[in-house]
Design a protein around this motif. Structure first.
Motif, PDB file in Angstrom:
ATOM      1  N   VAL A 519      41.609  34.297  -7.250  1.00 31.64           N
ATOM      2  CA  VAL A 519      40.947  33.866  -6.018  1.00 31.64           C
ATOM      3  C   VAL A 519      41.849  34.203  -4.838  1.00 31.64           C
ATOM      4  O   VAL A 519      43.044  33.875  -4.856  1.00 31.64           O
ATOM      5  CB  VAL A 519      40.666  32.345  -6.039  1.00 31.64           C
ATOM      6  N   PRO A 520      41.339  34.865  -3.774  1.00 37.98           N
ATOM      7  CA  PRO A 520      42.181  35.203  -2.616  1.00 37.98           C
ATOM      8  C   PRO A 520      42.766  33.958  -1.960  1.00 37.98           C
ATOM      9  O   PRO A 520      42.068  32.947  -1.792  1.00 37.98           O
ATOM     10  CB  PRO A 520      41.204  35.920  -1.660  1.00 37.98           C
ATOM     11  N   LEU A 521      44.051  34.024  -1.613  1.00 33.01           N
ATOM     12  CA  LEU A 521      44.700  32.883  -0.982  1.00 33.01           C
ATOM     13  C   LEU A 521      44.128  32.594   0.401  1.00 33.01           C
ATOM     14  O   LEU A 521      44.294  31.500   0.939  1.00 33.01           O
ATOM     15  CB  LEU A 521      46.211  33.137  -0.866  1.00 33.01           C
ATOM     16  N   ALA A 522      43.420  33.557   0.988  1.00 32.86           N
ATOM     17  CA  ALA A 522      42.805  33.339   2.309  1.00 32.86           C
ATOM     18  C   ALA A 522      41.796  32.212   2.264  1.00 32.86           C
ATOM     19  O   ALA A 522      41.473  31.607   3.289  1.00 32.86           O
ATOM     20  CB  ALA A 522      42.137  34.634   2.781  1.00 32.86           C
ATOM     21  N   LYS A 523      41.260  31.930   1.071  1.00 32.30           N
ATOM     22  CA  LYS A 523      40.276  30.858   0.958  1.00 32.30           C
ATOM     23  C   LYS A 523      40.872  29.478   1.251  1.00 32.30           C
ATOM     24  O   LYS A 523      40.156  28.493   1.380  1.00 32.30           O
ATOM     25  CB  LYS A 523      39.655  30.846  -0.443  1.00 32.30           C
ATOM     26  N   LEU A 524      42.218  29.404   1.319  1.00 34.94           N
ATOM     27  CA  LEU A 524      42.847  28.123   1.607  1.00 34.94           C
ATOM     28  C   LEU A 524      42.789  27.757   3.087  1.00 34.94           C
ATOM     29  O   LEU A 524      43.262  26.717   3.479  1.00 34.94           O
ATOM     30  CB  LEU A 524      44.310  28.137   1.148  1.00 34.94           C
ATOM     31  N   ARG A 525      42.227  28.649   3.916  1.00 35.55           N
ATOM     32  CA  ARG A 525      42.073  28.295   5.328  1.00 35.55           C
ATOM     33  C   ARG A 525      41.171  27.070   5.454  1.00 35.55           C
ATOM     34  O   ARG A 525      40.276  26.842   4.628  1.00 35.55           O
ATOM     35  CB  ARG A 525      41.481  29.461   6.121  1.00 35.55           C
ATOM     36  N   GLU A 526      41.377  26.289   6.526  1.00 37.98           N
ATOM     37  CA  GLU A 526      40.665  25.015   6.721  1.00 37.98           C
ATOM     38  C   GLU A 526      39.151  25.181   6.621  1.00 37.98           C
ATOM     39  O   GLU A 526      38.476  24.412   5.947  1.00 37.98           O
ATOM     40  CB  GLU A 526      41.046  24.431   8.081  1.00 37.98           C
ATOM     41  N   ASP A 527      38.598  26.229   7.296  1.00 34.29           N
ATOM     42  CA  ASP A 527      37.143  26.387   7.306  1.00 34.29           C
ATOM     43  C   ASP A 527      36.602  26.756   5.927  1.00 34.29           C
ATOM     44  O   ASP A 527      35.571  26.257   5.482  1.00 34.29           O
ATOM     45  CB  ASP A 527      36.722  27.419   8.351  1.00 34.29           C
ATOM     46  N   ALA A 528      37.372  27.618   5.205  1.00 33.53           N
ATOM     47  CA  ALA A 528      36.931  28.029   3.872  1.00 33.53           C
ATOM     48  C   ALA A 528      37.055  26.884   2.866  1.00 33.53           C
ATOM     49  O   ALA A 528      36.316  26.824   1.882  1.00 33.53           O
ATOM     50  CB  ALA A 528      37.737  29.237   3.404  1.00 33.53           C
ATOM     51  N   ALA A 529      38.006  25.999   3.112  1.00 31.28           N
ATOM     52  CA  ALA A 529      38.261  24.898   2.169  1.00 31.28           C
ATOM     53  C   ALA A 529      37.377  23.674   2.430  1.00 31.28           C
ATOM     54  O   ALA A 529      37.446  22.700   1.687  1.00 31.28           O
ATOM     55  CB  ALA A 529      39.729  24.496   2.227  1.00 31.28           C
ATOM     56  N   GLU A 530      36.537  23.731   3.463  1.00 36.44           N
ATOM     57  CA  GLU A 530      35.754  22.556   3.859  1.00 36.44           C
ATOM     58  C   GLU A 530      34.922  21.973   2.716  1.00 36.44           C
ATOM     59  O   GLU A 530      34.923  20.763   2.487  1.00 36.44           O
ATOM     60  CB  GLU A 530      34.847  22.928   5.040  1.00 36.44           C
ATOM     61  N   PRO A 531      34.203  22.798   1.926  1.00 35.32           N
ATOM     62  CA  PRO A 531      33.411  22.217   0.822  1.00 35.32           C
ATOM     63  C   PRO A 531      34.285  21.519  -0.222  1.00 35.32           C
ATOM     64  O   PRO A 531      33.888  20.494  -0.791  1.00 35.32           O
ATOM     65  CB  PRO A 531      32.706  23.450   0.220  1.00 35.32           C
ATOM     66  N   GLY A 537      36.672  14.148  -0.893  1.00 34.63           N
ATOM     67  CA  GLY A 537      36.761  13.078   0.104  1.00 34.63           C
ATOM     68  C   GLY A 537      38.070  13.083   0.863  1.00 34.63           C
ATOM     69  O   GLY A 537      38.611  12.017   1.188  1.00 34.63           O
ATOM     70  N   LEU A 538      38.597  14.294   1.187  1.00 32.97           N
ATOM     71  CA  LEU A 538      39.867  14.419   1.890  1.00 32.97           C
ATOM     72  C   LEU A 538      39.652  14.922   3.310  1.00 32.97           C
ATOM     73  O   LEU A 538      38.661  15.601   3.601  1.00 32.97           O
ATOM     74  CB  LEU A 538      40.800  15.371   1.132  1.00 32.97           C
ATOM     75  N   LYS A 539      40.622  14.620   4.207  1.00 29.61           N
ATOM     76  CA  LYS A 539      40.477  14.975   5.621  1.00 29.61           C
ATOM     77  C   LYS A 539      40.805  16.430   5.892  1.00 29.61           C
ATOM     78  O   LYS A 539      40.117  17.100   6.647  1.00 29.61           O
ATOM     79  CB  LYS A 539      41.383  14.077   6.480  1.00 29.61           C
ATOM     80  N   ASP A 540      41.910  16.922   5.340  1.00 28.23           N
ATOM     81  CA  ASP A 540      42.357  18.272   5.660  1.00 28.23           C
ATOM     82  C   ASP A 540      43.121  18.873   4.483  1.00 28.23           C
ATOM     83  O   ASP A 540      43.338  18.217   3.452  1.00 28.23           O
ATOM     84  CB  ASP A 540      43.221  18.271   6.927  1.00 28.23           C
ATOM     85  N   VAL A 541      43.521  20.134   4.640  1.00 27.39           N
ATOM     86  CA  VAL A 541      44.215  20.842   3.570  1.00 27.39           C
ATOM     87  C   VAL A 541      45.564  20.198   3.258  1.00 27.39           C
ATOM     88  O   VAL A 541      45.984  20.150   2.097  1.00 27.39           O
ATOM     89  CB  VAL A 541      44.396  22.330   3.963  1.00 27.39           C
ATOM     90  N   GLU A 542      46.250  19.668   4.303  1.00 26.96           N
ATOM     91  CA  GLU A 542      47.541  19.000   4.081  1.00 26.96           C
ATOM     92  C   GLU A 542      47.379  17.831   3.122  1.00 26.96           C
ATOM     93  O   GLU A 542      48.212  17.624   2.228  1.00 26.96           O
ATOM     94  CB  GLU A 542      48.090  18.499   5.425  1.00 26.96           C
ATOM     95  N   GLU A 543      46.313  17.059   3.281  1.00 22.37           N
ATOM     96  CA  GLU A 543      46.067  15.922   2.389  1.00 22.37           C
ATOM     97  C   GLU A 543      45.755  16.409   0.972  1.00 22.37           C
ATOM     98  O   GLU A 543      46.131  15.770  -0.017  1.00 22.37           O
ATOM     99  CB  GLU A 543      44.912  15.068   2.937  1.00 22.37           C
ATOM    100  N   LEU A 544      45.085  17.556   0.870  1.00 24.03           N
ATOM    101  CA  LEU A 544      44.808  18.147  -0.444  1.00 24.03           C
ATOM    102  C   LEU A 544      46.114  18.554  -1.123  1.00 24.03           C
ATOM    103  O   LEU A 544      46.333  18.280  -2.306  1.00 24.03           O
ATOM    104  CB  LEU A 544      43.899  19.367  -0.276  1.00 24.03           C
ATOM    105  N   ARG A 560      39.677  25.809  -9.239  1.00 20.53           N
ATOM    106  CA  ARG A 560      38.382  26.202  -9.802  1.00 20.53           C
ATOM    107  C   ARG A 560      37.245  26.025  -8.800  1.00 20.53           C
ATOM    108  O   ARG A 560      36.241  26.731  -8.840  1.00 20.53           O
ATOM    109  CB  ARG A 560      38.129  25.346 -11.044  1.00 20.53           C
ATOM    110  N   HIS A 561      37.412  25.061  -7.853  1.00 24.35           N
ATOM    111  CA  HIS A 561      36.384  24.832  -6.836  1.00 24.35           C
ATOM    112  C   HIS A 561      36.272  26.011  -5.871  1.00 24.35           C
ATOM    113  O   HIS A 561      35.280  26.138  -5.158  1.00 24.35           O
ATOM    114  CB  HIS A 561      36.692  23.561  -6.052  1.00 24.35           C
ATOM    115  N   PHE A 562      37.321  26.863  -5.817  1.00 23.52           N
ATOM    116  CA  PHE A 562      37.292  28.000  -4.899  1.00 23.52           C
ATOM    117  C   PHE A 562      36.660  29.243  -5.540  1.00 23.52           C
ATOM    118  O   PHE A 562      36.518  30.280  -4.885  1.00 23.52           O
ATOM    119  CB  PHE A 562      38.716  28.347  -4.443  1.00 23.52           C
ATOM    120  N   LEU A 563      36.312  29.150  -6.858  1.00 29.21           N
ATOM    121  CA  LEU A 563      35.710  30.287  -7.537  1.00 29.21           C
ATOM    122  C   LEU A 563      34.312  30.560  -6.982  1.00 29.21           C
ATOM    123  O   LEU A 563      33.542  29.624  -6.740  1.00 29.21           O
ATOM    124  CB  LEU A 563      35.610  30.020  -9.043  1.00 29.21           C
TER     125      LEU A 563
END
Length: 719
Positions: A519-531, A537-544, A560-563
């Protein structure tokens, strides 16, 4: 006569007795001494309202419930509290125990009364909170209400005092629980606020209910030791009063037996037997002026020989709650030690009533709050500044730590006095001066000599804190600091440090897991990680990242959620690249004590909730179950630090063997953290177990070879 009839008769007799002592007419008789008629009428109105809504409710002892709030009001009336406080005391349980709302109380009796009643009312049961957490939250609410109106705590203390007086109707377990809470919280609060009339009663009643047998034994032993003390007390009173009159000092001399709990505490604190506690009698001398206090002290020392080291000047150095007095211990008649307290009338009033002193007078005064009230407000503000963000249980523990009755007085290098709780250390001192000074302290000079940071301070010492720019608080400090401020700052730092480390580790784990899944690491951007964030039930990527780093979420499952195709093979079974351990991960990486892995060992990690990754050797028996829970690990080429390892040394039972072994370990650039020796009796050989620090397997092998070469050593193995 039937038992139910006997019980009803007994309850009726008790109620009649309570009515005589705590009925509304008995209360009004006290109020006639200091309140105007219109305010007494308001108190009567509060009684009628409370009696109406408490009708049909009875206490465990059998009498109607309304006599409890009346008794609470009577305690406060004897302290000369204002009508608003008395009305709130009578109504303090109507919101909690009847259908009356706080709004109704405010509408009928005013906002001040309603505010006090609301402050005393416990928090209702909340789903998910344990009993201890619920009590802690109620206590936080009480202290928060005190910041708005100190009369809240006066009502609560009077309520607790009457409950303690009538605790005999409860079962033994309930009595012990309430007594313990009283000794840990409410009596110390009364002490901190200077209300000694309530504090001494709470202590003795709680002691009698928590340790009834100890109380009986001690009470009997004290009676046996001093016998009928009335003649002795009268004799000392008469002799001191005459000597003071002869010197032209107008004074009142009053003697008493010291309360049992204070004697018990002294025995425990100083590890003394009762026969060694000689100052069982106390005398109080009350004079007109401060100068007379010191003149009276000279008279006392002329009449009775003072005990060396038995003098304290709390007039020049008042206690944190405003208490002022001279204390001296002397040899009295028949060799009995007596404690004498000397104070002015004003000091005496404040010593007994604390924040309640002059309440009626101060209500109409332009001067505002009295000195004890100002000190109490400052204490409350400092508590919430230091513990405001703490959890409920941590908050109440912080308050307990702060409620120290004994104090020491130490000096800054510039000669300023700092008041500290007994047992406080240089770290407590540093934080009391400034939080940044505490964060950066590395050593301390006490009276010019370098001393360990955990050295308890003594009165009169001068403390100088040595700092370093890059120094940080140490978790080990929590084992010896005494003040709430120091404890709170250290915990906050460690909590923030742990969160930062968890974020860094979580980022590394999820990046590895995503790379393994393609999975491309670019998917870790805030907008891509929103789902993904929404799913967890987390606020942002830092909390993840933090959730992954502390083990609350597994990185392969999150990845696996980013697949793009959720039906792709289970991420748990995919081949993951190992995570490199550098030894600098801090609090979110732990090293298992069962196998004590060190650099050079083959390792794997178990993700543990709240602990992050726990590292085991790959051959450890605990590293073989549930392979899907394990994370592949390797040691980084840049690994650094010291690691614990355990050795077993089998040797002949020879004199001086332990000294030679420890010297060899130390000379191998290793430190000994722990050593265990079995019983030597009757054996020719002996096994010694050492926990030592090493840098790697190579370093450990070097230590083991040197031990093998020692005379008498037969075998060295790693546990």
């Amino acid at each position: 006569m039937d038992l139910p009839v006997i019980n009803r008769l007994s309850s009726a007799l008790r109620t009649r007795s309570v009515v005589r002592e705590f009925g509304i007419e008995a209360l009004v008789k006290v109020l006639d001494e200091y309140l105007p008629e219109d305010q007494i009428a308001d108190v009567r109105r509060a009684y009628e309202f409370g009696a109406k809504y408490h009708a049909g409710q009875n206490r465990s002892s059998g009498e109607p419930y309304i006599y409890h709030p009346l008794a609470v009001a009577r305690i406060l009336a004897e302290m000369r509290m204002d009508a608003t406080t008395l009305m709130a005391a009578i109504l303090h349980d109507v919101v909690e125990d009847t259908e009356v709302s706080p709004e109704r109380v405010a509408m009928v009796f005013g906002k001040d009364v309603a505010s006090i009643v609301e402050g005393v009312t416990k928090i209702e049961k909340v789903e998910g909170l344990s009993r201890a957490e619920l009590q802690a939250e109620s206590f936080r609410k009480l202290l928060l209400a005190m910041t708005q109106d100190l009369r809240v705590i006066l009502v609560k203390l009077a309520d607790r005092l009457h409950n303690m007086r009538t605790l005999g109707a409860r079962d033994p377990e309930k009595r012990r629980r309430v007594a313990k809470e009283t000794l840990q919280i409410y009596a110390p609060i009364a002490q901190r606020l200077g209300i000694n009339t309530i504090r001494t009663q709470l202590e003795d009643l709680a002691f009698a209910n928590m340790y009834p047998e100890r109380h009986r034994v001690l009470e009997r032993a004290i009676d046996d030791q001093i016998g009928d003390s009335r003649d002795l007390i009268r004799g000392v009173e008469s002799k001191l009063a005459k000597a003071l009159r002869d010197e032209g000092i107008g004074a009142t001399v009053v003697g008493r037996e010291k309360n049992i709990y204070s004697i018990y505490q002294k025995m425990r604190r100083k590890k003394m037997r009762l026969l060694q506690v000689m100052d069982l009698l106390g005398f109080r001398i009350v004079v007109a002026k401060v100068d007379d206090c010191y003149r009276a002290l000279g008279v006392v020392h002329h009449v009775y020989k003072p005990v060396p080291g038995g003098f304290d000047d709390y007039i020049a150095n008042s206690k944190a709650n405003g208490y002022q007095s001279l204390h001296t211990t002397c040899i009295g008649p028949e060799g009995h030690k007596i404690e004498v307290q000397i104070r002015t009338r004003e000091m005496h009033h404040i010593a007994d009533s604390g924040i309640a002193a002059h309440w009626q007078y101060k209500l109409g005064s332009k001067d505002g709050a009295s000195a004890p009230q100002v000190r109490a407000n400052e204490w409350l503000r400092s508590l919430f500044d230091e513990l405001g963000t703490a959890g409920s249980l941590e908050f109440i523990e912080g308050v307990k730590v702060d409620l120290f009755p004994d104090e020491v007085y130490v000096f800054t290098p510039k000669g300023l006095i700092r008041r500290m709780p007994r047992g406080a250390t240089s770290v407590d001192f540093a934080y009391s001066v400034h939080s940044e000074l505490g964060d950066r302290c590395v050593a301390a000079r006490i009276d010019g000599s370098l001393e360990p940071l955990n050295t308890p301070l003594k009165s009169g010492q001068t403390v100088e804190i040595i700092t370093a720019r890059h120094a940080r608080p140490n978790a080990a400090w929590l084992n010896f600091v005494k003040t709430a401020k120091a404890r709170s700052h250290i915990r906050n730092f460690l909590r923030n440090q742990r969160e930062d480390e968890a974020v860094r580790l979580g980022r590394r784990l999820i990046e590895i897991a995503m790379r393994d899944l393609g999975v491309p690491l670019a998917k870790l951007r805030e907008d891509a990680a929103e789902p993904v964030l929404k799913a967890y039930g987390l606020k942002d990527v830092e909390e993840l990242y933090a959730a992954i780093g502390t083990g609350e979420r597994l990185a392969p499952l999150v990845a696996r959620h980013f697949l793009p195709d959720q039906n792709s093979p289970d991420a748990e079974t995919s081949k993951a690249a190992p995570l490199a351990i550098e030894g600098t991960e801090g609090l979110v990486v732990d090293y298992a004590r069962c196998c004590r892995p060190i650099p050079g060992d083959e390792i794997r990690g178990n993700v543990s909730v709240g602990r992050g990754i726990v590292i085991h050797r790959i051959d450890c028996k605990h590293a073989k179950a549930r392979p899907q829970d394990w994370v592949p690990l390797i040691w980084s080429d840049k690994v650094q630090g010291d690691y614990l390892s355990e050795l077993r040394v089998h040797a002949q039972n020879m004199r001086g063997l332990l000294a030679r072994v420890t010297a060899e370990i130390t000379s191998s650039e290793s430190s000994i953290e722990n050593v265990q020796m079995p019983d030597r009796a009757g054996g020719e050989t002996i096994e010694m177990r050492f926990v030592i620090t090493v840098r790697s397997r190579v370093h450990l092998a070097h230590v083991m070879r040197r031990l093998h070469r020692l005379d008498g050593v037969e075998k060295v193995t790693r546990s």
